[in-house]
Design a protein around this motif. Structure first.
Motif: not given
Length: 299
Positions: A18-35
């Motif tokens: 997840f952490a790497r996916a969030a970086r590659e999608l240019e999302l903050k951790p909370r944004e990625f969690e919600l996505a």
């Protein structure tokens, strides 16, 4: 290794944490969690007991999509009462009345230092509501809505529970996991009454997911969080108990639990990205007019 082979419908796929996916999608951790919760970013299983991951093809799909990364960020943009009211061009008081009436459901919450629940909403939901019901944004509040506000309790927690449960059910096809997700909105007494068999109840309890990651460091905060996460209205409790009864029937038919031997196989609950539901960091300073235009232009 950051990238590993995960099983998806029997086929090996390259997937990343997840952490790497969030970086590659240019999302903050909370944004990625919600996505992930909203199903905007699909995840795959890493096998029994493993953390879920994001397939490489899923990341590539978003990166290659139009308007990346702003298009994805816009879909997970959340606002509070004041910003939401300004976005819709109404007063915070009117916004609060519409929210309490259940016109749009919150997408997350946190508990502030005064032990009050602070709700957040998807900006896209507010735009959709404004487009569909412009008559509720101006003039006198319609009589039907006034009557609903007087007769009903605050619907925000109920709307959040329904939305969160839909998110959890969308994550799994496993019948026992689905039963456990439905049980997550019921308190201990309702659960014991709805699932009298101790072995079935133990399995449901083991698989029961956390509805919220809000930290309940004290008993007072824990009580507040439970008011949001657990159904209290008799009508709502009856509805979820019926849903749980139906889910249990499907789970028993697929894989019955008949005793200690049947319960000996440990079933690991689905994991989601962890994040503390603390006070969120300020969003980027983007004008509300620009946000409104961006949200409307996404369709």
């Amino acid at each position: 290794m950051a990238v590993q082979q995960c099983q998806k419908r029997g086929t090996a796929v390259a997937a990343v944490p997840f952490a790497r996916a969030a970086r590659e999608l240019e999302l903050k951790p909370r944004e990625f969690e919600l996505a992930v919760q909203l199903g905007l970013v699909r995840t795959v299983s890493a096998g029994p007991g493993g953390r879920r991951r994001v397939a490489r093809e899923e990341i590539d799909r978003h990166v290659a999509g139009p308007g990346f990364p702003e298009a994805l960020r816009t879909r997970v943009w959340v606002v509070g009462t004041s910003e939401g009211a300004e976005l819709m061009g109404i007063s915070p008081a009117r916004f609060g009345r519409l929210a309490r009436a259940g016109c749009f459901a919150p997408v997350r919450f946190y508990v502030n230092r005064y032990r009050a629940v602070v709700w957040h909403y998807l900006a896209t939901d507010l735009v959709d509501f404004a487009d569909a019901s412009p008559e509720l944004l101006t003039g006198r509040t319609p009589a039907a809505l006034r009557d609903a506000l007087e007769e009903r309790e605050d619907r925000r927690a109920r709307g959040w529970r329904a939305r969160r449960l839909d998110q959890l059910l969308a994550l799994t096809d496993d019948p026992w996991e689905r039963a456990a997700a439905t049980a997550s909105v019921l308190g201990p007494e309702q659960l014991a009454d709805a699932v009298p068999d101790p072995y079935e109840r133990a399995r449901v309890s083991e698989l029961r997911p956390e509805l919220s990651a809000v930290r309940a460091d004290t008993q007072a905060v824990r009580v507040v969080v439970e008011r949001v996460t657990l159904a209290a209205d008799p009508e709502e409790i009856a509805w979820y108990r019926k849903q749980l009864t139906d889910a249990l029937a499907r789970a028993r038919a697929a894989c019955p639990v008949t005793g200690p031997e049947g319960y000996a196989v440990r079933v690991t609950a689905r994991e989601e990205p962890s994040a503390q539901e603390a006070r969120p960091a300020p969003e980027p300073a983007v004008g509300l007019r620009a946000l409104w235009g961006r949200l409307r232009g996404r369709r």
